[in-house]
Structures are given as C-alpha cells and as structure tokens.
Design a protein around this motif. Sequence first.
Motif, mmCIF file in Angstrom:
data_model
loop_
_atom_site.group_PDB
_atom_site.id
_atom_site.type_symbol
_atom_site.label_atom_id
_atom_site.label_comp_id
_atom_site.label_asym_id
_atom_site.label_seq_id
_atom_site.Cartn_x
_atom_site.Cartn_y
_atom_site.Cartn_z
ATOM 1 N N GLU A 139 -53.849 30.227 -36.207
ATOM 2 C CA GLU A 139 -54.510 30.793 -37.379
ATOM 3 C C GLU A 139 -53.587 31.831 -37.998
ATOM 4 O O GLU A 139 -52.791 32.467 -37.301
ATOM 5 N N ARG A 140 -53.691 31.999 -39.300
ATOM 6 C CA ARG A 140 -52.865 33.005 -39.978
ATOM 7 C C ARG A 140 -53.732 33.796 -40.950
ATOM 8 O O ARG A 140 -54.683 33.267 -41.524
ATOM 9 N N LEU A 141 -53.373 35.044 -41.111
ATOM 10 C CA LEU A 141 -54.114 35.921 -42.018
ATOM 11 C C LEU A 141 -53.121 36.811 -42.744
ATOM 12 O O LEU A 141 -52.371 37.559 -42.115
ATOM 13 N N VAL A 142 -53.122 36.724 -44.063
ATOM 14 C CA VAL A 142 -52.308 37.617 -44.871
ATOM 15 C C VAL A 142 -53.088 38.916 -45.040
ATOM 16 O O VAL A 142 -54.202 38.915 -45.561
ATOM 17 N N ALA A 143 -52.525 40.007 -44.562
ATOM 18 C CA ALA A 143 -53.243 41.284 -44.611
ATOM 19 C C ALA A 143 -52.241 42.428 -44.668
ATOM 20 O O ALA A 143 -51.205 42.397 -43.995
ATOM 21 N N ASP A 144 -52.560 43.431 -45.454
ATOM 22 C CA ASP A 144 -51.760 44.651 -45.538
ATOM 23 C C ASP A 144 -52.420 45.705 -44.659
ATOM 24 O O ASP A 144 -53.483 46.239 -44.997
ATOM 25 N N LEU A 145 -51.811 46.013 -43.539
ATOM 26 C CA LEU A 145 -52.409 46.935 -42.575
ATOM 27 C C LEU A 145 -52.297 48.392 -42.992
ATOM 28 O O LEU A 145 -52.778 49.279 -42.286
ATOM 29 N N ALA A 146 -51.681 48.639 -44.150
ATOM 30 C CA ALA A 146 -51.667 49.988 -44.702
ATOM 31 C C ALA A 146 -52.981 50.321 -45.396
ATOM 32 O O ALA A 146 -53.198 51.474 -45.785
ATOM 33 N N GLU A 147 -53.859 49.332 -45.533
ATOM 34 C CA GLU A 147 -55.118 49.517 -46.247
ATOM 35 C C GLU A 147 -56.304 49.201 -45.340
ATOM 36 O O GLU A 147 -56.228 48.324 -44.474
ATOM 37 N N ASP A 148 -57.418 49.901 -45.583
ATOM 38 C CA ASP A 148 -58.636 49.634 -44.822
ATOM 39 C C ASP A 148 -59.057 48.177 -44.948
ATOM 40 O O ASP A 148 -59.480 47.554 -43.957
ATOM 41 N N LYS A 149 -58.944 47.622 -46.140
ATOM 42 C CA LYS A 149 -59.365 46.242 -46.357
ATOM 43 C C LYS A 149 -58.598 45.284 -45.458
ATOM 44 O O LYS A 149 -59.177 44.379 -44.843
ATOM 45 N N GLY A 150 -57.284 45.468 -45.360
ATOM 46 C CA GLY A 150 -56.483 44.595 -44.518
ATOM 47 C C GLY A 150 -56.819 44.765 -43.046
ATOM 48 O O GLY A 150 -56.922 43.782 -42.297
ATOM 49 N N ARG A 151 -57.007 46.003 -42.604
ATOM 50 C CA ARG A 151 -57.344 46.242 -41.199
ATOM 51 C C ARG A 151 -58.716 45.672 -40.873
ATOM 52 O O ARG A 151 -58.906 45.055 -39.817
ATOM 53 N N ASP A 152 -59.671 45.874 -41.771
ATOM 54 C CA ASP A 152 -61.025 45.361 -41.527
ATOM 55 C C ASP A 152 -61.036 43.836 -41.478
ATOM 56 O O ASP A 152 -61.742 43.226 -40.653
ATOM 57 N N SER A 153 -60.265 43.209 -42.348
ATOM 58 C CA SER A 153 -60.190 41.736 -42.343
ATOM 59 C C SER A 153 -59.619 41.233 -41.023
ATOM 60 O O SER A 153 -60.126 40.280 -40.430
ATOM 61 N N LEU A 154 -58.553 41.889 -40.569
ATOM 62 C CA LEU A 154 -57.940 41.459 -39.310
ATOM 63 C C LEU A 154 -58.885 41.649 -38.138
ATOM 64 O O LEU A 154 -58.993 40.778 -37.266
ATOM 65 N N VAL A 155 -59.584 42.770 -38.105
ATOM 66 C CA VAL A 155 -60.531 43.008 -37.013
ATOM 67 C C VAL A 155 -61.608 41.922 -36.988
ATOM 68 O O VAL A 155 -61.924 41.360 -35.931
ATOM 69 N N ALA A 156 -62.171 41.590 -38.154
ATOM 70 C CA ALA A 156 -63.237 40.590 -38.205
ATOM 71 C C ALA A 156 -62.748 39.224 -37.736
ATOM 72 O O ALA A 156 -63.405 38.548 -36.921
ATOM 73 N N VAL A 157 -61.600 38.808 -38.236
ATOM 74 C CA VAL A 157 -61.058 37.501 -37.853
ATOM 75 C C VAL A 157 -60.666 37.494 -36.377
ATOM 76 O O VAL A 157 -60.889 36.513 -35.657
ATOM 77 N N SER A 158 -60.099 38.590 -35.901
ATOM 78 C CA SER A 158 -59.665 38.667 -34.507
ATOM 79 C C SER A 158 -60.848 38.640 -33.541
ATOM 80 O O SER A 158 -60.769 38.031 -32.463
ATOM 81 N N GLN A 159 -61.921 39.311 -33.891
ATOM 82 C CA GLN A 159 -63.088 39.300 -33.011
ATOM 83 C C GLN A 159 -63.650 37.892 -32.862
ATOM 84 O O GLN A 159 -64.062 37.490 -31.770
ATOM 85 N N ALA A 160 -63.637 37.111 -33.946
ATOM 86 C CA ALA A 160 -64.078 35.721 -33.864
ATOM 87 C C ALA A 160 -63.087 34.885 -33.070
ATOM 88 O O ALA A 160 -63.469 33.921 -32.380
ATOM 89 N N PHE A 161 -61.813 35.216 -33.149
ATOM 90 C CA PHE A 161 -60.760 34.488 -32.447
ATOM 91 C C PHE A 161 -60.817 34.726 -30.935
ATOM 92 O O PHE A 161 -60.400 33.890 -30.142
#
Length: 270
Positions: free
Chosen positions: A62-84
């Motif tokens: 799985e791949r996720l384009v996310a900017d970890l400098a922003e809350d939005k990117g971190r929140d997206s990664l956390v949500a996808v990772s928890q499901a993963f």
Amino acid sequence: MTRGNDTRGAYRRAVITGASSGIGEAFARSLSDGTDLLLTGRNEAALEALADELSRDGRHIERLVADLAEDKGRDSLVAVSQAFAPDLLINNAGLGTFGRMIDNEPMSERAMVEVNVVAPTVITRALLPGMLQRAREDERRAGLVMIASTAAFQPLPYFATYAATKAFDYFYAQGLASELEYEPIDVLTVCPGPTKTRFFERAGNGKEPSGPRMSSATEVAHRALRALGQQDVVTIGAGNRAYRGIAKLLPERVLRGPTRRVLRSSMKGR
C-alpha cells in the motif's frame, strides 16, 4: 528477548515513512518478500514506481502520499496505518536545512521540527498500543525503528535545528526502549553518518562532507535490520562509532570550535 541475526523476514506488515527515496526506500527493498508494506512519502511518482516493482511477486503493497509536516498528512497516515495493522514501524522521514538559523526560511525551520520530532511522536503514540496488543495476542515480537543521526551527538552550528531534532529522536527512542523493556517489542535507534542519498542536495548544501567513508542507504538498512532485536542503538560505520565515543567524552565547548570551522567551510563552498 532477542531474535536471530537477521530480522528481515520476521515481520508481517511494516509501515515505512519517507519511503520514496534514500534510506526509506532501502528499507522497503531490504525487508523480506513475506513482509507486506505501507509506504508513505511526498513523491507520488516514486512511491508508485517502488510499489509496482515490489508487488510484482504478489506481495501486498500500500502507498500513501502524505506530507508529515502537516496535521492532515500525519492524521491520514495514522488512520491508514491503524487499518493496516503493522508489527513493524520505521520512522525514517526527515528534513534538514543547512545554514545559519536566522538566514533559513522560518517555514523550513518549522518543517524540520514537524517532520523530525512531531511526526514520529504522533505516529508512534498512535500505533504502538495496537502493535503491542497484536504482539501479545500472536505471541510474536513487534519492532520499532527510529532513524536518528550522528548529528544527534553534539550541537552543530549551521545545522542547529536539524541536530537538535535528531537529538530528540535519539533520546526519545532510547527512553522508549527502556520503558518497553518487558513488552514484546524491540526498539532500535539508528544513527547513520553521512549517507549517499539526496539529503545534502535537499538541505541546500550540494557539497558532501569530508571525513569517514559515506555509507550507502542499503548498507544502513541492512545494518539496522541485523541490529534490531540485538541492541538498542546502532551507529553505522567505524568512523562514526569513534565519533560517538569522542562526543561522549569531550566537553561540547571543545568540539564546537572545530565543528563550526568545518561546517563554515561547507557554507563557503555553496
């Protein structure tokens, strides 16, 4: 509790930040084909190419384009990772900006802190409980890898913010290793020295540092995976291990002058 000498095939699902190039990409390539991957980074084309290549043998990527400098990117990664539902987390994403702090763009200074400090803290806190619960239920061990740097060993003029953020990573991971000593997880702090990636180009200093031989990203990833479960901290390269020892023994004021002169010389070469 330790594993054998090679942990590359020990994990079912791994999350790797900063996976589109450099050390993060090397981790993705170095883990066993039996480890499914969630790759995240900012370069969509690079992530897609890597995911396509690694999934050709039927491996789930799985791949996720996310900017970890922003809350939005971190929140997206956390949500996808928890499901993963990973059992291995590699906090690799990092930013560095070379130059005098007062000359650097304010947003660049902030981004270093957001990516190097806030992101691994938020992501680790969000994913660690689930990783521990699954490890207990499955009677397996999870893994947590934090990519710090030899820059963490002392204050660095002209890399002041970067070195400070890496010092945070260095001590944060070691603190977690102690807290989690009796939990089913192995925690590793990785301290690469200068590595053959695009880091120095992106940091605004095209001149690679002199000194010990530069490691390859693959060498860093392989050495880290061999160390995971065997030790808490690994410094890549004999010269860098010696530097770590010297930095521990000598007062900061003794090291600061020579370090400033070397890095100022790099500034003049820009």
